[in-house]
Scaffold this active site. Structure first.
Site, PDB file in Angstrom:
ATOM      1  N   SER A 171      40.122  30.725  96.808  1.00  0.00           N
ATOM      2  CA  SER A 171      40.425  30.316  97.578  1.00  0.00           C
ATOM      3  C   SER A 171      41.096  29.422  98.842  1.00  0.00           C
ATOM      4  O   SER A 171      41.319  29.270 100.230  1.00  0.00           O
ATOM      5  CB  SER A 171      38.886  29.572  98.297  1.00  0.00           C
ATOM      6  OG  SER A 171      38.320  28.801  97.201  1.00  0.00           O
ATOM      7  N   ASP A 175      34.003  20.653 102.240  1.00  0.00           N
ATOM      8  CA  ASP A 175      32.979  20.484 101.000  1.00  0.00           C
ATOM      9  C   ASP A 175      33.576  19.192  99.472  1.00  0.00           C
ATOM     10  O   ASP A 175      33.095  19.936  98.436  1.00  0.00           O
ATOM     11  CB  ASP A 175      32.961  21.962 100.571  1.00  0.00           C
ATOM     12  CG  ASP A 175      34.610  22.813 100.844  1.00  0.00           C
ATOM     13  OD1 ASP A 175      35.283  21.948 101.177  1.00  0.00           O
ATOM     14  OD2 ASP A 175      34.370  23.848 100.605  1.00  0.00           O
ATOM     15  N   HIS A 206      38.239  22.276  99.745  1.00  0.00           N
ATOM     16  CA  HIS A 206      38.528  22.299 100.848  1.00  0.00           C
ATOM     17  C   HIS A 206      39.599  21.619 101.947  1.00  0.00           C
ATOM     18  O   HIS A 206      39.113  20.731 101.691  1.00  0.00           O
ATOM     19  CB  HIS A 206      38.713  23.671 101.572  1.00  0.00           C
ATOM     20  CG  HIS A 206      38.052  25.098 101.045  1.00  0.00           C
ATOM     21  ND1 HIS A 206      36.606  25.231  99.591  1.00  0.00           N
ATOM     22  CD2 HIS A 206      38.460  25.546  99.935  1.00  0.00           C
ATOM     23  CE1 HIS A 206      36.771  25.895  99.227  1.00  0.00           C
ATOM     24  NE2 HIS A 206      38.147  26.408  99.070  1.00  0.00           N
TER      25      HIS A 206
END
Length: 656
Positions: free
Chosen positions: A94, A270, A273
């Protein structure tokens, strides 16, 4: 004798070093540096800025400067020309997907981050034949090796540029075990020769893992620590290029992202990221902008208080909107936090309550003032608890749950409608309201001059605006999740046509409210309409401030600085700037009003800033993250204040 020695020495220096010789030295330095750069470029080839990938520093807050060159900010047309007929592949997890989207938006800023996040994402710009692929391989394993091998064997078209990297999934899935790290080393050792072979004909980049902000990580990611990430990075650095002697066949290690993340990861939503600010995205009502908003509003309110302008009705009505805007931000900010984070823990509640109330509680005890005397703090405290209760009560509906099933959005709307109904009922039932807050021990906090009418008046005056803030946050975050808004840096919030229409409507609404407020004849009637219409000017201001990309991308650091201490400024004015319970002005220098204002203002601002820092430091010390320790401290604090309330009740009885 000393003077003669000085004169001779001066002549000696002038003889050997003059302005002319300094210029000659500068010319020599220029020629030498030019020769060194030419030789370095010939030796290095086209790679004229190796530090672009490895080192640099921040100039200010958001400008990254490599140590040996300048960063070029590519326009859309420049990016397309540069990448003409190119094929770029991003392969990884991600975090690599974040880089993929940031890269693609250089070519087409309208691209939306949608689709299967745990799958391949393909992008193509047909006008320039540019292909950019994201290939979902969250672990360095056999699957990733097979993909890289297929490029080498020619069974799949070989990309011109390959950006790869992964590690956090391995840490997460295997709970940060040492066995997983050993397997990672084995796997990366097996794919290193394949990457080096690819690097002979393509540009291959290996992205090191960015640090995480451990305090923000969810429970399912707590095992991803910076210590583990450093170990995985060290493994990648030591293995890649270890067998390559050909400088042209080297995998380029992309480590600069790690340095950038060290400065910005604390703003991550979060903890894993990079924050949007690091990706050239400027969100609506971002933290800097709300601090700026609070700052200039607080300065206006301070001037309003010290000038006694409350007697002028148009000014009074506009200042009422500023107070309402503070409460709007209360609804917007707390709703956004609970909706996105889903954190309804005791630690969060105690942190907020401590920061809001610490100074006021100390002043109430030391200065013998009722809690309601500092009316704004009780107001935001009660509204915070109302927001918390609304969202924390069963069923707890948060963004993550609602994304899985749209039914939960209707459940949240039902909660908000129920809140609105309760507000409406209490606003039209003064007797019920006063009975609730006349109960002991609430009466001790909310009574002023023996009754709760003042509290009723303050609460009723802005009764709907917090609800408006919550609804605005819900709608905005829903639009943002569906990528309806264009929040790229410098971009208008909507398409040009829609943006222009909304801007026009916003300006008209803003001016209409000001005209209405200026034509007010009766304060009582205006106060009755204020709860329903104040949101018009607030929303108009938000849209005017955020729709144009250039306005949304900048903020005043001067006003933002005051915004960060706005609560302390509001509270301290009662005792340091004003006097006689805000009925007069504090006089430190008699006979010179101007000098008195300058000196008292300087002291006032410095004290407020220091108290803000002390409050933040104490909040970290007094409110521990461990729930057991926190509960023990809460019991001690509850016992202390119960004792104070009991003594106050005895004192009141003795007076009567």
């Amino acid at each position: 004798m000393a003077a003669l020695a000085y004169t001779l020495g001066k002549r000696e220096i002038n003889h050997y070093f003059s302005v002319r010789s300094a210029k000659a030295l500068a010319l020599g330095a220029v020629l030498l540096l030019a020769a060194c750069h030419a030789a370095f470029r010939r030796y290095r080839g086209d790679d004229t800025c190796e530090y672009l990938l490895s080192s640099g520093r921040f100039l200010g807050e958001k400008v990254w400067q490599p140590h040996s060159c300048m960063m070029h900010k590519y326009k859309n047309s420049e990016a397309k020309n540069c990448l003409l007929d190119k094929h770029i592949a991003f392969i990884g997890d991600s975090r690599i997907r974040q880089l993929f989207y940031s890269f693609v938006k250089l070519i087409n800023p309208q691209v939306k981050e949608e689709g299967n996040k745990h799958g391949n994402i393909l992008f193509e710009d047909k006008s320039t034949s540019v292909k950019v692929d994201f290939l979902w391989y969250p672990e360095v394993n056999g699957s990733m090796k097979q993909r890289i091998k297929s490029w080498n064997e020619g069974s799949i078209a070989k990309p011109h540029v390959i950006v790869a990297g992964a590690a956090t999934w391995s840490i997460k899935i295997h709970n940060g075990s040492n066995e997983a790290l050993m397997q990672y080393k084995i796997n990366i050792t097996s794919i290193a020769p394949l990457l080096e072979k690819l690097a002979e004909s393509s540009d291959v980049y290996w992205v090191l893992q960015d640090p995480v902000y451990e305090d923000m990580l969810s429970d399912s990611r707590k095992m991803i620590t910076n210590e583990k990430i450093d170990a995985y990075n060290e493994a990648a650095i030591s293995i890649l290029n270890s067998n390559s002697r050909n400088s042209k066949a080297k995998v380029k290690v992309f480590s600069v992202s790690k340095l950038i993340a060290e400065e910005t990861i604390m703003k991550s939503s979060d903890g894993l990221h990079l924050p949007e600010s690091s990706r050239e995205i400027t969100k609506m009502l971002n933290r800097e902008q709300t601090d700026e908003w609070k700052g200039w509003m607080q300065l206006v309110i301070l001037i309003y208080h010290i000038s006694g302008a409350s007697t002028f009705l148009p000014v009074y009505m506009h200042v009422r909107v500023l107070v309402a805007a503070y409460l709007f931000q209360t609804g917007y900010g707390h709703f956004s936090y609970f909706w996105i984070k889903g954190d309804f823990g005791l630690y969060r509640v105690c942190q907020v309550l401590f920061r809001l109330n610490f100074l006021v509680v100390v002043l109430c005890i030391v200065m013998d003032r009722p809690y309601q005397f500092y009316y704004f703090v009780p107001l935001v405290t009660v509204w915070f608890m109302i927001i918390y209760a609304t969202l924390a009560v069963w069923p707890q509906i948060v963004q993550k749950k609602a994304n899985g099933n749209c039914f939960w959005h209707f459940g949240l709307l039902l909660k908000l409608i129920s809140l609105l109904a309760c507000i409406y009922f209490l606003a039209n039932s003064q007797g019920v309201f006063e009975k609730i807050f006349s109960l002991w021990p609430l009466s001790t906090c909310f009574e002023l001059n023996g009754n709760v009418y003042e509290w009723w008046f303050r609460w009723k005056l802005d009764r709907y605006v917090v609800f408006h803030g919550m609804m605005f946050a819900f709608i905005y975050l829903a639009l943002q999740k569906r990528q309806v808004l264009l929040e790229g840096k410098g971009e208008p919030l909507f398409s040009n046509k829609i943006s222009n229409v909304l801007l026009f409507i916003s300006v008209v609404c803003f001016l209409t409210y000001s005209i209405w407020a200026s034509s007010c004849k009766n304060k009582t009637e205006c106060n009755e309409l204020h709860p329903s219409v104040s949101v018009v000017q607030i929303l108009a201001f938000i849209l005017i401030r955020n729709i144009p990309g250039y306005a949304r991308s900048v903020y005043s650091s001067f006003f933002a600085w005051f915004g960060r201490i706005s609560l302390e400024l509001f509270i301290c004015q009662y005792h340091i700037w004003l006097a006689a319970d805000t009925k007069g002005i504090l006089v430190l220098i008699p006979g010179n009003p101007m000098l008195n204002i300058i000196v008292s203002t300087f002291i006032f601002v410095c004290v407020a800033h220091e108290i803000s820092q002390i409050t933040n430091d104490l909040a970290r010390m007094v409110v521990p993250k461990d729930n057991a320790t926190l509960l023990r401290r809460l019991l001690c604090i509850a016992g202390f204040f119960s004792g104070l309330l009991f003594l106050a009740a005895i004192q009141d009885q003795s007076r009567h």
